[in-house]
Design a protein around this motif. Structure first.
Motif, PDB file in Angstrom:
ATOM      1  N   LEU A 121       2.328  -5.325  -5.234  1.00  0.00           N
ATOM      2  CA  LEU A 121       2.133  -4.932  -3.930  1.00  0.00           C
ATOM      3  C   LEU A 121       3.249  -3.940  -3.440  1.00  0.00           C
ATOM      4  O   LEU A 121       3.113  -3.115  -2.325  1.00  0.00           O
ATOM      5  CB  LEU A 121       2.302  -6.204  -3.231  1.00  0.00           C
ATOM      6  N   SER A 122       4.462  -3.903  -4.052  1.00  0.00           N
ATOM      7  CA  SER A 122       5.567  -2.885  -3.977  1.00  0.00           C
ATOM      8  C   SER A 122       5.025  -1.420  -4.313  1.00  0.00           C
ATOM      9  O   SER A 122       5.552  -0.849  -3.620  1.00  0.00           O
ATOM     10  CB  SER A 122       6.852  -3.429  -4.597  1.00  0.00           C
ATOM     11  N   GLU A 123       4.193  -1.614  -5.289  1.00  0.00           N
ATOM     12  CA  GLU A 123       3.988  -0.309  -5.606  1.00  0.00           C
ATOM     13  C   GLU A 123       2.613   0.143  -4.953  1.00  0.00           C
ATOM     14  O   GLU A 123       2.239   1.487  -4.680  1.00  0.00           O
ATOM     15  CB  GLU A 123       3.463  -0.139  -7.210  1.00  0.00           C
ATOM     16  N   GLU A 124       1.564  -0.630  -4.650  1.00  0.00           N
ATOM     17  CA  GLU A 124       0.439  -0.446  -3.794  1.00  0.00           C
ATOM     18  C   GLU A 124       0.187  -1.657  -2.958  1.00  0.00           C
ATOM     19  O   GLU A 124      -0.568  -2.575  -3.301  1.00  0.00           O
ATOM     20  CB  GLU A 124      -0.664  -0.323  -4.895  1.00  0.00           C
ATOM     21  N   ILE A 125       0.517  -1.350  -1.594  1.00  0.00           N
ATOM     22  CA  ILE A 125       0.108  -2.091  -0.719  1.00  0.00           C
ATOM     23  C   ILE A 125      -1.154  -2.820  -0.400  1.00  0.00           C
ATOM     24  O   ILE A 125      -1.268  -3.732  -0.067  1.00  0.00           O
ATOM     25  CB  ILE A 125       0.822  -1.806   0.838  1.00  0.00           C
ATOM     26  N   GLU A 126      -2.085  -1.979  -0.603  1.00  0.00           N
ATOM     27  CA  GLU A 126      -3.539  -2.381  -0.344  1.00  0.00           C
ATOM     28  C   GLU A 126      -3.954  -3.095  -1.617  1.00  0.00           C
ATOM     29  O   GLU A 126      -5.332  -3.813  -1.621  1.00  0.00           O
ATOM     30  CB  GLU A 126      -4.442  -0.958  -0.418  1.00  0.00           C
ATOM     31  N   LEU A 127      -3.092  -3.408  -2.749  1.00  0.00           N
ATOM     32  CA  LEU A 127      -3.767  -4.190  -4.005  1.00  0.00           C
ATOM     33  C   LEU A 127      -3.901  -5.628  -3.421  1.00  0.00           C
ATOM     34  O   LEU A 127      -4.744  -6.203  -4.106  1.00  0.00           O
ATOM     35  CB  LEU A 127      -2.375  -4.262  -5.018  1.00  0.00           C
ATOM     36  N   GLY A 128      -3.392  -6.092  -2.412  1.00  0.00           N
ATOM     37  CA  GLY A 128      -3.568  -7.524  -1.883  1.00  0.00           C
ATOM     38  C   GLY A 128      -5.157  -7.539  -1.726  1.00  0.00           C
ATOM     39  O   GLY A 128      -5.601  -8.805  -1.808  1.00  0.00           O
TER      40      GLY A 128
ATOM     41  N   ALA B 196      -7.377   1.090  -8.123  1.00  0.00           N
ATOM     42  CA  ALA B 196      -6.544   1.495  -7.193  1.00  0.00           C
ATOM     43  C   ALA B 196      -5.977   2.900  -7.711  1.00  0.00           C
ATOM     44  O   ALA B 196      -5.497   3.661  -6.790  1.00  0.00           O
ATOM     45  CB  ALA B 196      -5.199   0.483  -7.423  1.00  0.00           C
ATOM     46  N   ASP B 197      -6.349   3.435  -8.853  1.00  0.00           N
ATOM     47  CA  ASP B 197      -5.922   4.708  -9.347  1.00  0.00           C
ATOM     48  C   ASP B 197      -4.561   4.980  -9.115  1.00  0.00           C
ATOM     49  O   ASP B 197      -4.096   6.047  -8.629  1.00  0.00           O
ATOM     50  CB  ASP B 197      -6.903   5.977  -8.600  1.00  0.00           C
TER      51      ASP B 197
END
Length: 138
Positions: free
Chosen positions: A67-74, A105-106
């Motif tokens: 989540l720190s790298e990609e907030i939409e990963l949630g 997520a690419d």
């Protein structure tokens, strides 16, 4: 297209669920949700369905990193692990392939996290198979 990692086991359905949860815990995953699909379909639809459980597994440290790298990963979390019974009575443990999931997520920064989750899920599946055995050939 394969999007899961799976193993068939010789254990009973309930024993496989318990063994899978213990194996997940040993790899640092908590089960945030446990959906009994068979019971839900019976209650909500008055329909019969095979034994089928969806375990929403999450490793807090890896989730935090992701989540720190990609907030939409949630939107892709938790990672689901499924235990189900096939038509012939075999019990299967199936986990989402983290590399396929995170690939959506690419974001190259997620590749090492996905590889770590994959390694842990492979160990979970190996533990369940080692503990319960493979089904005997008919």
């Amino acid at each position: 297209m394969d999007y899961t990692m799976k193993e068939s086991v010789a254990g009973s359905f309930d024993e496989t669920v318990d063994t899978t949860i213990a194996a997940l815990e040993s790899e640092g995953f908590g089960v945030l949700c446990d959906i009994d699909v068979q019971a839900t379909f019976e209650r909500k639809l008055d329909e019969e369905f095979r034994q089928y459980r969806i375990l929403g597994a999450c490793n807090p440290g890896l989730a935090h990193d992701g989540l720190s790298e990609e907030i939409e990963l949630g939107a892709l979390l938790p990672c689901n692990v499924v235990v189900y019974e096939t038509d012939d009575g075999t019990v299967v443990v199936s986990a989402v392939d983290p590399q396929r999931l995170v690939g959506m997520a690419d974001n190259a920064a997620l590749e090492s996290i996905a590889a770590e989750v994959t390694d842990r899920f492979e160990r979970v599946l190996a533990t369940v198979t080692d503990d319960l055995g493979a089904p005997s050939a008919a």
